[in-house]
Design an enzyme around this catalytic site. Sequence first.
Site, short mmCIF file in Angstrom:
data_model
loop_
_atom_site.label_atom_id
_atom_site.label_comp_id
_atom_site.label_asym_id
_atom_site.label_seq_id
_atom_site.Cartn_x
_atom_site.Cartn_y
_atom_site.Cartn_z
N HIS A 135 -1.88 7.35 -4.91
CA HIS A 135 -2.13 6.19 -4.05
C HIS A 135 -2.13 4.93 -4.90
O HIS A 135 -2.59 4.93 -6.04
CB HIS A 135 -3.49 6.33 -3.36
CG HIS A 135 -4.10 5.01 -2.96
ND1 HIS A 135 -4.99 4.33 -3.77
CD2 HIS A 135 -3.92 4.23 -1.86
CE1 HIS A 135 -5.36 3.21 -3.18
NE2 HIS A 135 -4.72 3.12 -2.03
N ARG A 195 -3.22 -6.29 -3.43
CA ARG A 195 -3.39 -7.18 -2.29
C ARG A 195 -3.92 -8.55 -2.71
O ARG A 195 -4.57 -8.69 -3.75
CB ARG A 195 -4.33 -6.55 -1.26
CG ARG A 195 -5.69 -6.19 -1.81
CD ARG A 195 -6.50 -5.36 -0.84
NE ARG A 195 -7.81 -4.99 -1.37
CZ ARG A 195 -8.04 -3.94 -2.14
NH1 ARG A 195 -7.04 -3.13 -2.45
NH2 ARG A 195 -9.26 -3.69 -2.60
N GLY A 235 -4.34 -4.00 13.20
CA GLY A 235 -3.08 -3.68 12.52
C GLY A 235 -2.32 -2.59 13.25
O GLY A 235 -2.81 -1.99 14.20
N ARG A 236 -1.13 -2.32 12.77
CA ARG A 236 -0.29 -1.33 13.42
C ARG A 236 -0.77 0.07 13.01
O ARG A 236 -0.78 0.43 11.83
CB ARG A 236 1.16 -1.53 13.00
CG ARG A 236 2.13 -0.57 13.68
CD ARG A 236 3.57 -1.01 13.41
NE ARG A 236 4.51 -0.14 14.06
CZ ARG A 236 5.02 0.97 13.48
NH1 ARG A 236 4.64 1.30 12.26
NH2 ARG A 236 5.89 1.72 14.13
N SER A 285 0.85 -1.20 0.00
CA SER A 285 0.00 0.00 0.00
C SER A 285 0.88 1.24 0.00
O SER A 285 1.85 1.31 0.76
CB SER A 285 -0.91 0.00 1.23
OG SER A 285 -1.77 1.11 1.22
N ASN A 336 -2.56 0.42 -4.21
CA ASN A 336 -2.64 -0.74 -3.34
C ASN A 336 -2.81 -1.98 -4.19
O ASN A 336 -3.61 -1.97 -5.13
CB ASN A 336 -3.82 -0.60 -2.36
CG ASN A 336 -4.02 -1.84 -1.52
OD1 ASN A 336 -4.80 -2.72 -1.88
ND2 ASN A 336 -3.32 -1.91 -0.41
#
Length: 307
Positions: A110, A114, A266-267, A96, A112
């Site tokens: 941007h 996945r 998630g972080r 991402s 992403n």
Amino acid sequence: MVSSQNKTFQDEVVTAFQQLQSEICSAIEKADGKGIFSKDEWQRAEGGGGLTRILQNGNVLEKAGVNFSKVFGTPTPQMASKLQMPEGEFLATGVSIVMHPESPMVPIIHMNVRYFEVQTADNKLIYWFGGGIDLTPHYIDKDDARFFHQKLKEVCDKYHPDFYPRFKQWADDYFFIKHRNETRGIGGIFFDRLQENEEISKEKLFDFVLEVGKSFAPIYSHLIAKNKNLPFGEKEKQWQLIRRGRYVEFNLVYDVGTKFGLETNGRIESILMSLPKQAEWHYCFTPEPHSKEAETLALLKKGINWL
């Protein structure tokens, strides 16, 4: 239990995404000319982790993030329902990217890509690919928009003639700030839950997703080189901060990836790497009629054919 065949495919996807992250960081460092991506490796208590790479205060880029993650585990029934995924052991991996330039004449970008899979309790494997790439200019340049969409169409057309028109429309609908009645930028392509069918195999879908990922660096390097030396003043900087505010609104209210990261513990620093260092909200801001700002605002709508 994960089959050895699927474990090999998992490993192939993870390795390719890790390599993609590395290649993009190297290319963008070269395009910026000063900034270097730091490395921040992190672990997720429930399973998996990732590598977040951040560039700040470069020649061109004020803040840029390129995040790789691979997380896995067993979602709660509530989480599975909220994320519209079947219950079972899941794995999610991807890259991402969000880049915020210093100059308002260089667009935000941007991307992403996945891969997601779930091994259900009855040992059924359910998988899909997702991703996309979109451009958010502070000032819309129609030549840049044409270049951007043409490059994406070239990638899509290699795999299926319906991919570009279908995914372009999907991006128009997805990257839309409903409460503002405006698109986030000039769109691009967006796709989710892609699975093999009689027309395209799982392996070909992965090739497509990876090629979308590999298109990022040359596209954005070109846009940086073309626009980084254009003049701007305080008026343009203020408009940039206002447009960044719109970007924040979309990411915190609508973005599926942000919601997924938060729902799966998630972080947080990696999840919110997409936000700019600074943004502004002006009460009832309206650009002057016939200004560059008003012209851009008028083009933030769905259904524009940029080609």
